[in-house]
Design an enzyme around this catalytic site. Sequence first.
Site, short mmCIF file in Angstrom:
data_model
loop_
_atom_site.label_atom_id
_atom_site.label_comp_id
_atom_site.label_asym_id
_atom_site.label_seq_id
_atom_site.Cartn_x
_atom_site.Cartn_y
_atom_site.Cartn_z
N LYS A 1 48.25 -14.03 57.91
CA LYS A 1 49.08 -13.79 57.44
C LYS A 1 50.16 -14.23 56.70
O LYS A 1 50.98 -14.42 56.83
CB LYS A 1 49.69 -13.06 58.76
CG LYS A 1 50.06 -11.65 58.85
CD LYS A 1 50.06 -11.33 60.48
CE LYS A 1 50.96 -9.78 59.99
NZ LYS A 1 50.46 -8.88 59.06
C1 LIG Z 1 45.47 -7.54 56.66
C2 LIG Z 1 45.90 -6.88 58.43
N1 LIG Z 1 44.62 -6.42 59.11
C3 LIG Z 1 45.38 -6.46 60.16
C4 LIG Z 1 45.77 -5.84 61.38
C5 LIG Z 1 46.37 -5.61 62.47
O1 LIG Z 1 46.94 -7.12 62.86
P1 LIG Z 1 47.79 -6.27 64.86
O2 LIG Z 1 47.01 -5.80 65.15
O3 LIG Z 1 47.68 -8.11 65.15
O4 LIG Z 1 49.03 -6.29 63.93
C6 LIG Z 1 47.75 -6.38 59.76
C7 LIG Z 1 48.65 -6.84 60.49
O5 LIG Z 1 49.05 -7.38 61.13
C8 LIG Z 1 47.08 -6.51 58.52
O6 LIG Z 1 48.24 -7.58 57.62
#
Ligand SMILES: Cc1ncc(COP(=O)(O)O)c(C=O)c1O
Length: 327
Positions: A160
């Site tokens: 992230k």
């Molecule tokens: C690229 C990406 N993939 C997957 C997710 C889903 O992750 P989470 O379920 O922890 O929000 C997110 C969002 O946070 C994301 O930005």
Amino acid sequence: MKADGDPNLIVYFDGRYMPLGEAKVGILTHALHYGTGVFEGIRAHWDEPSQELFVLRPVEHYARWKQNCGILRIDVPATPERLTAITLELMRRNGLRTNLYVRPIAFKSAERVGVAIDDQDSWAIIALPFGDYLHAENGLHAGVSSWRRIEDSAIPARAKICGAYVNSALASDEVRRSGFDEAIFLNQNGHVAEGATCNIFMVRKGKLVTPPVTDNVLEGITRDSIMELAHRELGLQVIERSIDRSELYISDELFLTGTAVGVAPIVRVDHRQIGDGAIGPIARHLNQIYFDATRGHLQAYRKWLVPVYCGHQPGQEEAKLVETSVA
Ligand SMILES: Cc1ncc(COP(=O)(O)O)c(C=O)c1O
């Protein structure tokens, strides 16, 4: 995500609570030029029947944030529990009683030109009123982007990292301008990775399949919740394996998961109908169970929720914060 911040909203920045309008960074800030920040996304859901606001898995989100910050050598000294307490305090100070999205962000804050990173870090937490991210009531039409997912050997997708979201922005922009609702990324091997801001699941022959965390995906917390719900509540076998693009086209069901999107069913990909073109029974069921679990309606999943208002004495959390302060 689109949520405009009210300048009077109280946020936490540089170790204190302040109005959003005062939480500013300088034009030379390292993260602004080089993308050297790490963010998180956390949901809180307002439950009308119990008049309670439930924060969803905040300790796991903050633990992930701190780990990811470590990848960029950013230090957030507070524990996940203390960060959770600050988050709850923000919601109470702002009197928030609606669905929310919480955005923690930590970044390299030195104000100078030069890409090498140093040890000057800053961090903030903002809690914003926020409704549905995608309107998926009738199912989405997803498009596979021509942009490939970033490789772990270039910028780790699991972390992230702010700069990495240029990849998501390009894919999202491309497919939306072509008339799709959301982008699907392939990785450099041509396997399905994830959506622009969410993980992906496919149903084939009664089994739930999702790419492994080593296929350049974010290790989603919603992904983890859905895997547990599918297994425990629906008795489904959940398999983590690589998925080919053409498998999407012949799948029985597809859906996206993420903090912002929740569970978002896909009914078409690249102009091809998925299943019978309607939201599939597994996606529909998981969506309902996830809704109930995140609003405190299912006792077995209260473990994921931290209530904001229940039994709270004014000033209580702040007193605890001062005692346990590590900053
Ligand atoms: C690229 C990406 N993939 C997957 C997710 C889903 O992750 P989470 O379920 O922890 O929000 C997110 C969002 O946070 C994301 O930005």
